[in-house]
Design an enzyme around this catalytic site. Structure first.
Site, short mmCIF file in Angstrom:
data_model
loop_
_atom_site.label_atom_id
_atom_site.label_comp_id
_atom_site.label_asym_id
_atom_site.label_seq_id
_atom_site.Cartn_x
_atom_site.Cartn_y
_atom_site.Cartn_z
N HIS A 242 -9.31 1.92 -4.10
CA HIS A 242 -8.17 2.32 -4.92
C HIS A 242 -7.39 3.48 -4.32
O HIS A 242 -6.59 4.11 -5.00
CB HIS A 242 -8.65 2.69 -6.33
CG HIS A 242 -9.20 1.54 -7.10
ND1 HIS A 242 -9.69 1.66 -8.39
CD2 HIS A 242 -9.37 0.23 -6.77
CE1 HIS A 242 -10.13 0.48 -8.81
NE2 HIS A 242 -9.95 -0.40 -7.85
N GLY A 243 -7.66 3.80 -3.05
CA GLY A 243 -6.91 4.83 -2.39
C GLY A 243 -7.53 6.21 -2.54
O GLY A 243 -8.71 6.36 -2.86
#
Length: 393
Positions: A242-243
């Site tokens: 998700h970064g």
């Protein structure tokens, strides 16, 4: 000088050499305490015994884990009573969590270090064997919350170098209430659909550096919680996941803020987000300020640049007032690559506490070989150099 004096000086030199050599080579091999490397025998007690012995040393000490597989239940390595302020754990083998998630699933942490100072961990693999718990969670059954694989609480001067963490039940590595930690050359991996498997989570900590690390998980590659300051994150490969996220912040009205964070030279590949700041849509006196996102390459990322101050999953537990977290002095510099969605830049700031002094410099993001678009609410700042998509600031 007399013959006797020469002998005394020589003996003294030998004595000093012997003792300094011994002090520098206090090695505690876990096998000498009964650890088995077959991956089936419970080695929890031998590992704790080696830790106690190393802690009792008044000199630098090394705990050595030879090649092989070592099965461990939940362990807490307590540092309050340690006499040694320089303990090294050198791992040439693999540490295995129990394959039955019920054994450690309610413990919160698998390998926990608390109030340790001057600890270094080199090499090795830790395997949380989380696949059965993930399957339980996705099935909708009642399951344990899960355990973080490697956790540090209220500890100082931590070094983790060359470690591989795989298949954690939940977070792979947690840094909580720590000062001065350096994580370098790590490999963190879990399937992209594994729930809540953040790679590295940091909260209430200062002076943490994460360097030259590859993270692929089912959640944030790196998540930065409340109460953090002076963080340096550089040369990271992120994906799947998700970064890199600051947040979720602002759940509590009284909450410590986040400041002085640098994230630079990161490649995001196929991630849900790139660089993100996320806050709950709730009243809060928290803040995020003095953050630099610099030199990032986005490769087919769904939300390359995103500020989300209206985070409210399923529209539950979020009063209508909006987020009170104050976001200011955020710089995006040399961010380029491709977005998997049309909107490559989304700054969704709070109407009650608008974002201020947002800076975009040399940003170039495209969508399917065509210009991308930007969406901005309640965000103020300036753009310089080439900024695509444009029109936000």
């Amino acid at each position: 000088m007399t013959f006797t004096s020469n002998i005394l000086i020589s003996l003294l030199a030998i004595f000093i050499l012997f003792n300094s050599s011994s002090a520098a080579n206090l090695v505690y091999n876990v096998k000498n305490y009964g650890a088995k490397s077959d991956g089936k025998s419970d080695s929890t007690t031998p590992f704790l015994s080696a830790w106690v012995a190393a802690c009792a040393s008044t000199s630098p000490a090394t705990i050595y884990v030879p090649p092989g597989n070592y099965l461990l239940r939940s362990i807490m390595f307590a540092g309050q009573s340690c006499k040694s302020s320089a303990i090294t754990i050198r791992i040439d083998g693999t540490l295995l969590a129990p394959s039955d998630y019920n054994v450690i699933g309610n413990s919160g942490n698998w390998l926990k270090f608390e109030r340790v100072n001057g600890l270094s961990i080199y090499g090795g693999t830790i395997d949380g064997q989380g696949s059965r718990l993930w399957a339980c969670k996705t099935s909708g059954k009642s399951c344990p919350h899960g355990a973080t694989s490697l956790a540090f609480y209220n500890s100082n001067n931590i070094v983790i170098n060359g470690l591989t963490s795989t298949n954690s039940q939940m977070f792979h590595i947690l840094i909580d209430g720590c000062h001065s930690a350096k994580l370098q050359g790590l490999k963190v991996s879990a399937p992209g659909d594994s729930p809540n498997t953040d790679g590295i989570h940091i909260q209430e900590s200062t002076g943490v550096a994460i360097l030259s690390t590859h993270i692929g998980t089912g959640d944030d590659c790196i998540s930065i919680g409340h109460g953090n300051s002076n963080l340096w994150i550089e040369n990271i490969a992120c994906g799947p996941g998700h970064g890199i996220s600051i947040g979720s912040l602002g759940w509590d009205l009284e909450e410590a803020g986040v400041q002085n964070v640098t994230v630079r030279t990161v490649t995001f590949t196929g991630t849900e987000n790139g660089v993100r700041v996320k806050t709950w849509a709730r009243p809060s006196n928290g803040f995020v300020r003095n953050v630099v996102f610099q030199h990032a390459l986005m490769v087919n990322v769904h939300n390359p640049i995103i500020i989300d101050q209206n985070y409210c999953p399923d529209h539950k537990n979020c009063p209508s007032q909006g987020s009170g977290v104050k976001i200011s002095d955020i710089t995006y510099q040399d961010i380029h690559g491709t977005s998997a969605t049309q909107v490559a830049m989304k700054l969704d700031c709070s109407k009650n506490s608008p974002c201020s002094n947002i800076k975009m410099e040399d940003v170039n993001l495209s969508y399917m070989d065509q210009p991308a678009s930007a969406s901005c609410e309640n965000a103020g700042g300036e753009a310089s150099g080439t900024v695509e998509p444009s029109g936000c600031l």
